[in-house]
Design a protein around this motif. Structure first.
Motif, PDB file in Angstrom:
ATOM      1  N   ARG A 727       0.810  -1.222   0.000  1.00 12.51           N
ATOM      2  CA  ARG A 727       0.000   0.000   0.000  1.00 12.51           C
ATOM      3  C   ARG A 727       0.845   1.276   0.000  1.00 12.51           C
ATOM      4  NH1 ARG A 727      -5.236  -0.791   3.997  1.00 12.51           N
ATOM      5  NH2 ARG A 727      -6.063  -2.707   3.033  1.00 12.51           N
ATOM      6  N   GLY A 728       1.955   1.286   0.734  1.00 13.83           N
ATOM      7  CA  GLY A 728       2.773   2.491   0.836  1.00 13.83           C
ATOM      8  C   GLY A 728       3.962   2.517  -0.090  1.00 13.83           C
ATOM      9  N   ALA A 729       4.039   1.584  -1.018  1.00 13.36           N
ATOM     10  CA  ALA A 729       5.221   1.470  -1.865  1.00 13.36           C
ATOM     11  C   ALA A 729       5.156   2.415  -3.058  1.00 13.36           C
ATOM     12  CB  ALA A 729       5.368   0.034  -2.357  1.00 13.36           C
ATOM     13  N   PHE A 730       6.355   2.784  -3.559  1.00 16.39           N
ATOM     14  CA  PHE A 730       6.450   3.419  -4.868  1.00 16.39           C
ATOM     15  C   PHE A 730       6.203   2.358  -5.940  1.00 16.39           C
ATOM     16  CE2 PHE A 730       9.096   6.284  -2.331  1.00 16.39           C
ATOM     17  CZ  PHE A 730       8.692   7.534  -2.787  1.00 16.39           C
ATOM     18  N   VAL A 731       5.647   2.770  -7.063  1.00 17.33           N
ATOM     19  CA  VAL A 731       5.494   1.897  -8.223  1.00 17.33           C
ATOM     20  C   VAL A 731       6.048   2.631  -9.430  1.00 17.33           C
ATOM     21  CG1 VAL A 731       3.930   0.617  -9.713  1.00 17.33           C
ATOM     22  CG2 VAL A 731       3.474   0.750  -7.261  1.00 17.33           C
ATOM     23  N   ARG A 775       5.689   6.543 -15.567  1.00 16.04           N
ATOM     24  CA  ARG A 775       4.975   7.145 -14.449  1.00 16.04           C
ATOM     25  C   ARG A 775       5.541   6.589 -13.148  1.00 16.04           C
ATOM     26  NH1 ARG A 775      -1.318   6.107 -16.256  1.00 16.04           N
ATOM     27  NH2 ARG A 775      -1.179   7.041 -18.351  1.00 16.04           N
ATOM     28  N   ILE A 776       5.387   7.392 -12.083  1.00 18.33           N
ATOM     29  CA  ILE A 776       5.768   6.957 -10.744  1.00 18.33           C
ATOM     30  C   ILE A 776       4.568   7.182  -9.839  1.00 18.33           C
ATOM     31  CG2 ILE A 776       7.302   7.327  -8.779  1.00 18.33           C
ATOM     32  CD1 ILE A 776       9.428   8.239 -10.761  1.00 18.33           C
ATOM     33  N   TYR A 777       4.107   6.108  -9.202  1.00 17.37           N
ATOM     34  CA  TYR A 777       2.948   6.151  -8.306  1.00 17.37           C
ATOM     35  C   TYR A 777       3.412   6.005  -6.864  1.00 17.37           C
ATOM     36  CZ  TYR A 777      -0.028   5.076 -12.396  1.00 17.37           C
ATOM     37  OH  TYR A 777      -0.683   5.085 -13.590  1.00 17.37           O
ATOM     38  N   ARG A 778       2.512   6.501  -5.953  1.00 17.09           N
ATOM     39  CA  ARG A 778       2.662   6.159  -4.534  1.00 17.09           C
ATOM     40  C   ARG A 778       1.314   6.373  -3.832  1.00 17.09           C
ATOM     41  NH1 ARG A 778       7.185   7.938   0.029  1.00 17.09           N
ATOM     42  NH2 ARG A 778       6.734   6.192   1.394  1.00 17.09           N
TER      43      ARG A 778
END
Length: 778
Positions: A727-731, A775-778
């Protein structure tokens, strides 16, 4: 009392040993040292003058390191001259010019790694905080070369003695062959710019024709055409792969460039504190950093251009070793099949550390079993090879130690059975010292033996684990399949990834199961070439499988036959060589069936590792066939070499359909995996700058390469699915994930391709960074 008279026979002064009587014994002739010393000194200085001039040019070029010509001069000097002079001091000069080049280059590479190690250890204590920078290394290389020149110039000019003159007609043909690698660079450059693939296809077709032509008619021309042709085709195939993309192209090489950058920035190598095996290998740390600092060539270009150039010498050494005991046409066939293997140009140009290790290993074997060299020098070469392999690549060193131990006991058994007292180079003391050098470097000094420890633990827990991924098939299918990665569907991959992450990473905070089920797995397929001529793909696949198996059979039979034909020979070098070949053949068979061994060392790369030894057995069988059925056997061998190389280069898939070769097109699986866009590098660097040291990062097998090759991020989870993401990770989503909507992962021996879960990420996470390709998600 009269004085005693002495009777003296002057064999050297009086013909036929005439005797005469003298009242006193004759005095020994006195040498006029004062008259001889000056001419000898002048002769030595005259012999050393060309080398001294070369040292001056090298030193002057260091100030022009931004000029391409100066960069070429410095690289050529460092990679050839030190080894040439050291071999000349040891009175080693093979009759074969190509083998002489391989010896010089391999020796220089080992010397440069030792210079990098010694400078990094000793110079900081003298106040030089950047020991691998340009000035210290140039001074050390100059001093080393001048010392070697002083000893090598006693008898002759070492540079002139190393040169062989070729007739102009032979130079013309060799020059035409040398144009093949340049054409490969041109073809890759056109593809990188989005232009036509015609040049790349033509280069691959001409390379195939050269191999077939030399196989058919090479015995009729000068012998130098065969090794030069092998080198040209090998280099063209390697450059066609490595020169794709403006960045590094491949998998392992992305981690290797990280290790290089960690050494390049401080211009110093240090023992890794965490036991990182990549940081412990001087072949990808101190050696390229030293070359880059001195010459001004970037690390990317060293890995893309120079390392494949060195690796292309390996088939030349394979040919030269096989030609010692087999006809040269058969030896060429064995070396050509080595180039035709798909892993030669499809894997090794992206594994820089093993390119250097295989060059050192091949020349070490060729040197150790060269009967024109004294046995003391050959034993020394084995120990120098032990040092080079230890610091270059741990897996190659471990496998070599195991094979040497087995070969030693096999030879001792044969020697005891024959009741021979002759000892060769593989004595107990040499093998023991070899093993000690490898273990001391990897276990004691660098503490980078995690792979060896993991192999031992797995072997104790799971045994040999015979063919773990083919238990349901027949014995024949299980053998042919071997320990290869098995593709599975998206649904099965989601299940295996979820189970693996829940079991192995209990600290992860997963999303609720109900949310995960709203985004089911979707299969996706990579674009392939259309089938133009039916049946070509099937025939090519069968021929490649049968060729691989026939190579193993012919090699085994030929090795045993080679040993049997010389069973009454008391020369230990032949028996030792055959014993070492049998050890490597057994090692390859074990690698093919053991899952535990396959996890520790790639079986395709192990086959290239063993090529220099197994080539003699294969050439022995081919030589028998060519002698018994000359035209038929030669034509069949040429057909096998040509089809196998064409299939490895991707030519057959253009008409028969199937996977698209990245060297011939800007699409396909390998293209999506390995071609890194500038926008992806920018995203990777942004993530590296904004993450915390212990941040959890998720991506897939595509994205992991971008993070490795563009940042200092090393720890990532590479199976980004709704059931595995924290849940708290970067993607990190790469261009293939965002544009093609495709992801790829691997769990143990199972690989899956699936629709990347962008809708799931858009719902559960926020976009922190986005550009045209990532893209970079968090």
């Amino acid at each position: 009392m009269p004085a005693q008279r002495a009777v003296v026979v002057l064999d050297d002064l009086v013909p036929f040993g005439v005797t005469y009587t003298s009242s006193r014994p004759p005095e020994a002739p006195r040498l006029r040292v004062d008259r001889l010393r000056a001419p000898r000194l002048r002769t030595r200085l005259k012999n050393a003058l060309p080398c001294v001039v070369m040292v001056g040019c090298f030193t002057a070029s260091a100030k022009l390191h931004t000029v391409l010509a100066a960069q070429v001069v410095m690289l050529a000097f460092m990679l050839i001259v030190p080894g040439l002079l050291l071999l000349d001091c040891a009175k080693v000069r093979p009759h074969s010019g190509p083998l002489r080049v391989a010896y010089c280059v391999a020796t220089s590479v080992v010397l440069l790694m030792m210079i990098g190690l010694a400078a990094s250890v000793a110079l900081p204590g003298l106040g030089i905080v950047r020991p691998l920078s340009r000035v210290p290394i140039v001074v050390i290389v100059d001093c080393l070369v001048l010392i070697l020149v002083w000893f090598a110039a006693r008898r002759h000019d070492p540079i002139d003695a190393a040169l062989d003159s070729l007739p102009s007609s032979q130079l013309l043909i060799c020059g035409l062959l040398g144009a093949l690698p340049l054409a490969a660079i041109a073809g890759a450059g056109l593809l990188n710019n989005g232009s036509t693939s015609h040049v790349a296809i033509a280069t691959a077709a001409i390379s195939t024709t050269v191999l077939v032509g030399l196989m058919m008619f090479g015995r009729r021309g000068p012998a130098v055409y065969l090794p030069v042709g092998l080198f040209a085709v090998a280099l063209a195939a390697a450059w066609a792969y490595s020169m794709r993309s403006s960045h590094l192209f491949g998998f392992d090489i992305q981690q290797e460039i990280q290790a290089f950058n960690a050494t390049m920035r401080p211009a110093a190598w240090s023992i890794p504190r965490d036991g990182n095996p990549y940081a412990a290998m001087l072949s990808i740390t101190a050696l390229p950093a030293l070359l880059a600092q001195v010459s001004g060539v970037s690390g990317v270009m060293l890995f893309k251009v120079v390392y494949p150039l060195l690796f292309a010498l390996v088939p030349v050494v394979v040919y030269e070793v096989a030609a010692r005991w087999a006809p040269r046409a058969a030896a060429f066939g064995a070396a050509a099949l080595t180039i035709a293997l798909p892993q030669f140009a499809g894997q090794l140009p992206a594994i820089a550390r093993q390119e250097i290790a295989l060059l050192i290993f091949a020349t070490m074997i060729a040197f150790a079993f060269d009967t024109t060299i004294s046995i003391r020098i050959r034993k020394t070469a084995l120990l120098v090879g032990a040092v080079g392999l230890s610091v270059a690549h741990y897996s190659t060193a471990y496998a070599t130690v195991a094979a040497l131990v087995i070969a030693h006991f096999v030879y001792e058994g044969v020697r005891f059975w024959r009741n021979h007292e002759h000892h060769g180079v593989l004595t107990f003391r040499i093998v023991l010292v070899f093993a000690a050098v490898v273990l001391v470097w990897n276990v004691v000094i660098t503490d980078s033996s995690q792979n060896l420890s993991l192999f031992v633990r797995n072997a104790k827990a799971r045994g040999a684990e015979i063919l773990p991924n083919a238990r349901d098939g027949s014995l024949t299918d299980r053998w042919l399949t071997g320990n290869t990665v098995k593709p599975i569907g998206a649904y099965e991959f989601y299940g295996r990834a979820k189970g693996y992450y829940v079991d192995q990473n209990r600290f992860l905070n997963f999303y609720p199961r109900e949310l995960q089920q709203q985004y089911p797995p979707v299969d996706t397929k990579v674009q392939q070439n259309a089938e133009i001529v039916p049946g070509v793909k099937t025939v090519t696949s069968l021929l490649r499988i049968s060729t691989t198996q026939l190579m193993l059979v012919f090699t085994g039979v030929g090795t045993i036959w080679f040993l049997w034909k010389r069973r009454t020979n008391t020369v230990p070098v032949l028996t030792e060589f055959a014993a070492l070949a049998i050890a490597f053949l057994s090692f390859l068979a074990f690698m093919r069936v053991s899952g535990v061994a396959a996890e520790a060392y790639n079986q395709e790369r192990a086959q290239l590792h063993a090529a220099v030894l197994l080539s003699v057995g294969l050439a022995t069988t081919l030589g028998w066939g060519m002698h018994r059925y000359r035209r038929t056997a030669t034509a069949f061998a040429a057909l096998v070499v040509g089809v196998t190389f064409a299939a490895s280069a991707g030519l057959t898939s253009l008409v028969g359909g199937g996977d698209i070769s990245p060297t011939l097109a800007n699409r396909g699986e390998a293209y999506e995996r390995f071609v890194i866009a500038d926008a992806e590098r920018s995203a990777a660097r942004w993530l590296d700058a904004h993450r915390q040291p212990k941040s959890i990062i998720f991506t897939d097998r595509y994205g992991k390469l971008r993070l490795w090759g563009s940042s200092q991020i090393t720890s990532v989870f590479d199976s980004a699915t709704p059931g595995t993401i924290d849940r708290g990770a970067f993607v990190f989503a790469s261009r293939t994930n965002v544009v093609e909507r495709r992801g790829r992962g691997q769990i143990n021996e199972f690989s899956g391709s699936y629709r990347f879960p962008l809708p799931f990420l858009d719902r559960t996470k926020s976009v922190l960074y986005a550009n045209t390709a990532s893209r970079i998600y968090r």
